[in-house]
Design an enzyme around this catalytic site. Structure first.
Site, mmCIF file in Angstrom:
data_model
loop_
_atom_site.group_PDB
_atom_site.id
_atom_site.type_symbol
_atom_site.label_atom_id
_atom_site.label_comp_id
_atom_site.label_asym_id
_atom_site.label_seq_id
_atom_site.Cartn_x
_atom_site.Cartn_y
_atom_site.Cartn_z
ATOM 1 C CB THR A 57 31.849 31.271 47.852
ATOM 2 O OG1 THR A 57 31.671 32.647 48.170
ATOM 3 C CG2 THR A 57 31.974 30.498 49.159
ATOM 4 C CG ASP A 58 33.893 36.021 47.460
ATOM 5 O OD1 ASP A 58 32.893 35.287 47.335
ATOM 6 O OD2 ASP A 58 33.807 37.261 47.556
ATOM 7 C CE1 TYR A 102 26.865 30.232 49.878
ATOM 8 C CE2 TYR A 102 28.454 32.022 50.001
ATOM 9 C CZ TYR A 102 27.812 31.038 49.272
ATOM 10 O OH TYR A 102 28.114 30.860 47.949
ATOM 11 C CE LYS A 138 29.744 27.032 47.900
ATOM 12 N NZ LYS A 138 29.072 26.209 46.846
ATOM 13 C CB THR A 161 23.517 30.993 46.873
ATOM 14 O OG1 THR A 161 22.200 31.180 46.334
ATOM 15 C CG2 THR A 161 24.228 29.891 46.108
ATOM 16 C CD1 TRP A 179 31.240 39.243 45.576
ATOM 17 C CD2 TRP A 179 31.205 41.366 44.874
ATOM 18 N NE1 TRP A 179 31.670 40.029 46.623
ATOM 19 C CE2 TRP A 179 31.665 41.351 46.223
ATOM 20 C CE3 TRP A 179 31.116 42.584 44.216
ATOM 21 C CZ2 TRP A 179 32.008 42.496 46.911
ATOM 22 C CZ3 TRP A 179 31.466 43.733 44.909
ATOM 23 C CH2 TRP A 179 31.910 43.690 46.243
ATOM 24 N N GLY A 187 19.850 27.292 38.336
ATOM 25 C CA GLY A 187 20.485 28.453 38.934
ATOM 26 C C GLY A 187 21.187 29.306 37.896
ATOM 27 C CD GLN A 188 23.188 34.730 39.106
ATOM 28 O OE1 GLN A 188 23.587 35.545 38.270
ATOM 29 N NE2 GLN A 188 23.487 34.832 40.388
#
Length: 258
Positions: free
Chosen positions: A103-104, A127, A131, A64, A152, A11-12
């Site tokens: 995550t936010d 989502y 999380k 995600t 983001w 992943g990223q």
């Protein structure tokens, strides 16, 4: 030398950690993608984390896709909740410090000012709910953990907003982007360094952390910045989207306070 297991290595964030791994010679890395380690399979987790081989586990594995989570909630919860629970159980048993990326979207976006780590969570989509449940498993099962909420994410890897805007702009497409959501775009490599510094510094500041690149922007403002950075602002028509709608509800203001 500390031994670090990185899940979700393709992943990223996983790829960003791999990119900078050589900057941390005091760490020995094992990178595992979903084929090497399926966090939703307790046996797979047990095999990888046995014999106290790792001092730290950085969990980059996640489901995600915010839109698809609404349509296939069982997939989101299987990875983001059940999978995290599997990791938390084994990490606690093996005395491995778990660093989990969250995550936010665990917040509803109604506060109107940056969210603190102590603020009440209230996800408004599947989502975010999945999380948050993962976070709760870690908190109930573990004593040594870091939950790092971010927002983001973008990088040169995978699919993300930055790459999409840049590609469309280079193709000469007109752009229509919402200004109804505000958050903090965060480069995955900056998050990677923050996470690895947690490992190296070995400070027991366990619990929930927030990390972003701090500049708050709307998606429209982020698009403006992307075009400007790439000298494309005068070559592409960028408009604010009217009647912007998505299948999943999204928080209007999800800026995280570091």
């Amino acid at each position: 030398m500390k031994s670090v297991l990185v899940t979700g290595a393709k992943g990223q964030l996983g790829k960003s950690i791999q990119k900078i791994a050589s900057d941390y010679p005091q760490l020995h890395f094992t990178f595992a993608d979903s084929k090497d380690l399926d966090i939703t399979d307790p046996k797979s987790v047990a095999e990888k984390l046995s014999n106290k081989a790792f001092s730290h586990c950085i969990n980059c594995a996640a489901y995600t896709n915010v839109e698809n989570s609404e349509k296939e909630p069982e997939k989101a919860f299987k990875v983001n909740s059940e999978g995290v629970r599997n990791l938390a159980l084994l990490c606690q048993e093996q005395q491995t410090v778990l660093i989990h990326i969250s995550t936010d979207y665990v917040f509803d976006g109604e506060k109107g000012s940056p969210y603190l780590v102590t603020d009440t969570t209230n996800p408004i989509n599947v989502y975010g709910a999945s999380k948050l449940e993962g976070e709760q498993h870690i908190q109930s099962l573990m004593s040594a953990y870091f939950i790092v909420r971010t927002s983001w994410l973008y990088s040169e890897y995978g699919k993300n907003f930055y790459k999409t805007i840049l590609q469309k702009a280079k193709e000469g497409a007109d752009l229509s982007v919402t200004d109804e959501q505000v958050g903090c775009p965060t480069h995955a490599e900056n998050l990677a360094r923050y996470v690895l510094d947690l490992v190296v510094e070995d400070r027991e500041t366990y619990g929930i952390h927030h990390f972003t690149d701090e500049e708050s922007l709307s998606w429209y403002g982020f698009a403006q910045k992307i075009l400007s950075e790439n000298n494309l602002a005068d070559k592409v028509l960028l408009e604010k989207a009217k009647n912007y709608r998505t299948f999943a509800r999204r928080p209007k203001y999800s800026v995280l306070k570091k």
